[in-house]
Design an enzyme around this catalytic site. Structure first.
Site, PDB file in Angstrom:
ATOM      1  N   GLY A  39     -12.618   2.236  -0.310  1.00 61.84           N
ATOM      2  CA  GLY A  39     -11.226   1.827  -0.487  1.00 61.84           C
ATOM      3  C   GLY A  39     -11.066   0.641  -1.412  1.00 61.84           C
ATOM      4  O   GLY A  39      -9.982   0.082  -1.519  1.00 61.84           O
ATOM      5  N   TYR A  83      -4.269  12.345   0.746  1.00 63.93           N
ATOM      6  CA  TYR A  83      -3.531  11.503  -0.190  1.00 63.93           C
ATOM      7  C   TYR A  83      -2.466  12.292  -0.951  1.00 63.93           C
ATOM      8  O   TYR A  83      -1.289  11.893  -1.013  1.00 63.93           O
ATOM      9  CB  TYR A  83      -4.502  10.849  -1.182  1.00 63.93           C
ATOM     10  N   SER A 106     -11.871   0.939  -4.659  1.00 62.14           N
ATOM     11  CA  SER A 106     -11.643   1.617  -5.918  1.00 62.14           C
ATOM     12  C   SER A 106     -12.842   1.581  -6.859  1.00 62.14           C
ATOM     13  O   SER A 106     -12.785   1.065  -7.977  1.00 62.14           O
ATOM     14  CB  SER A 106     -10.401   1.072  -6.628  1.00 62.14           C
ATOM     15  N   GLU A 165      -8.011   9.988 -14.270  1.00 64.33           N
ATOM     16  CA  GLU A 165      -8.112  10.361 -12.861  1.00 64.33           C
ATOM     17  C   GLU A 165      -7.056  11.395 -12.487  1.00 64.33           C
ATOM     18  O   GLU A 165      -7.331  12.340 -11.741  1.00 64.33           O
ATOM     19  CB  GLU A 165      -7.995   9.118 -11.976  1.00 64.33           C
ATOM     20  N   ASP A 181      -4.891   0.489  -9.109  1.00 65.94           N
ATOM     21  CA  ASP A 181      -6.324   0.226  -9.120  1.00 65.94           C
ATOM     22  C   ASP A 181      -6.824  -0.080 -10.526  1.00 65.94           C
ATOM     23  O   ASP A 181      -7.540  -1.055 -10.759  1.00 65.94           O
ATOM     24  CB  ASP A 181      -7.083   1.427  -8.560  1.00 65.94           C
ATOM     25  N   GLU A 222       0.821  -1.207   0.000  1.00 64.52           N
ATOM     26  CA  GLU A 222       0.000   0.000   0.000  1.00 64.52           C
ATOM     27  C   GLU A 222       0.851   1.251   0.000  1.00 64.52           C
ATOM     28  O   GLU A 222       1.844   1.338   0.726  1.00 64.52           O
ATOM     29  CB  GLU A 222      -0.894  -0.003   1.243  1.00 64.52           C
ATOM     30  N   HIS A 223       0.454   2.204  -0.826  1.00 65.41           N
ATOM     31  CA  HIS A 223       1.172   3.469  -0.981  1.00 65.41           C
ATOM     32  C   HIS A 223       2.612   3.235  -1.457  1.00 65.41           C
ATOM     33  O   HIS A 223       3.532   3.972  -1.090  1.00 65.41           O
ATOM     34  CB  HIS A 223       1.134   4.289   0.309  1.00 65.41           C
TER      35      HIS A 223
END
Length: 392
Positions: free
Chosen positions: A123, A227, A125, A163, A175, A33-34
């Protein structure tokens, strides 16, 4: 809503005629994640929660977009789709259409109806599912009419561009890639710096386990969350490091290299963010390896470490996700748990022994509700194929 009912809804809005149905699935990220926005590894899979896009070609240049659960219709002319990035709904779809037209896909007037089974702000997506459902529908029709190829990796990149550049959310590629490229019964080990990937079978049920999605029911909006701030802090750390170590992105650092060079990161907050990225990237590589070996206990330990790093170093969990994590860890039969997605609300995941699923759901629900006052929701994750047309 079921597809048959959706077709009836489409005809109520747009009238009778041939209807085609395309889907973009949601995703869960098992670990990693991230890391995607810093070029690292992620380990997602597509799941059965989805965005459905029902489509009929029009004889003019108008795109009309409706939702199964919202009033009204968004209309635009395909000759100029540049000005819709900030509208309340429909911007993801029109952004995808705009970029696909720029990239040479043949764009036609269309009536479109969207329906989501992905909880918004969860979360999982939902935005990527909408983007990818839009992209596969336009690409398929363009392919049939003028022969443009269908390249799902490119569709994922287009969805990300929509996006990033059209809506203004600086998300990574994970995602959209998982939604476009998912395969039934498989996770994807994806290196986001160059989109090198391979599939990895997930045989949890054969090993006696179930992957549970645990919805905190605390929604969050990434555009208004921290974010972009977190991403900026990572970029700041990379800028400080790149003059001292030869790396093309932050995730190229090994944990040992980070330990040796972290002194060059001037902002202590940026240092924490970078440390998470580096350690999470290493965890993700190890997690894919141990899952392939069938070592589910070690995989679960890495999930725990991931959540704690996201809590303490990246600081994106928050009260509700931490409460859900504690609720999951306290239940019998749980071997791993963590938040999934960008954070600030949404969902966690847990790996639970099959025979304990019912007790897990009841116990975690009670514990979480006592801690937060929210009533959560739980789903068994069914791992599915990615973007596709559904034929009735």
């Amino acid at each position: 809503m079921e597809i048959g009912l959706l077709k009836e809804k489409f005809c109520e809005i747009y009238g009778e005629g041939e209807i085609r149905v395309f889907v973009g699935p949601a995703r869960v990220n098992l670990i990693g994640e991230h890391t995607d926005h810093q070029g690292g590894y992620v380990f997602p899979c597509a799941i059965s929660l989805r965005s459905a896009c029902l489509v009929r070609i029009r004889s003019d240049n108008r795109i009309r977009i409706a939702a199964s659960d919202l009033p009204g219709i968004v209309e635009a002319d395909i000759s100029d789709l540049s000005g819709y990035g900030s509208i309340p709904w429909g911007n993801y779809q029109l952004g995808v259409a705009h970029i696909m037209r720029q990239k040479g896909y043949s764009l036609y007037g269309m009536d479109m109806l969207f329906d989501e089974t992905v909880p918004h702000g969860s979360g999982l997506s939902s935005s990527a599912a909408i983007e990818v459902a839009t992209a596969i529908s336009i690409a398929t029709i363009s392919h049939e009419r003028v022969g443009t190829p269908i390249n799902k990796v490119e569709l994922a990149q287009i969805a990300q561009m929509a996006e990033n550049e059209y809506v203004g959310m600086n998300c990574g590629i994970m995602d959209q890639f998982a939604s476009a490229m998912g395969q039934e019964g498989q996770a994807i080990l994806l290196r986001c710096s160059d989109l090198d990937y391979h599939y990895a079978p997930i045989q949890l049920s054969q090993m006696g386990y179930t992957l549970m999605i645990c919805n905190t029911k605390k929604p969050r909006s990434l555009v208004t969350s921290a974010y972009n701030q977190r991403r900026g802090e990572c970029d700041e750390a990379y800028a400080d490091l790149k003059g001292h170590v030869n790396i093309a992105c932050l995730a190229e650092l090994s944990p040992a290299q980070f330990h040796e060079n972290e002194k060059y990161i001037r902002n202590p907050v940026a240092k924490k963010r970078a440390k998470h990225v580096v350690l999470e990237n290493a965890r993700t590589i190890q997690a894919a390896s141990v899952l392939k070996e069938g070592n589910i206990i070690r995989f679960g330990e890495l999930m725990y470490a991931s959540h704690e790093s996201l809590r303490d170093l990246f600081e994106v969990t928050g009260e509700e996700l931490d409460a859900m994590y504690r609720a999951c860890v306290a239940q019998k039969g749980v071997v791993g748990a963590r938040m999934t997605g960008a954070g600030f609300g949404g969902c966690a995941i847990a790996i639970v022994e099959n025979e304990q699923v019912e007790a897990f759901t009841a116990g975690a629900c009670e514990s979480y509700k006592k801690q937060t006052g929210y009533t959560p929701a739980f789903y068994m994750a069914e791992i599915t194929d990615g973007a596709r047309e559904i034929y009735s």
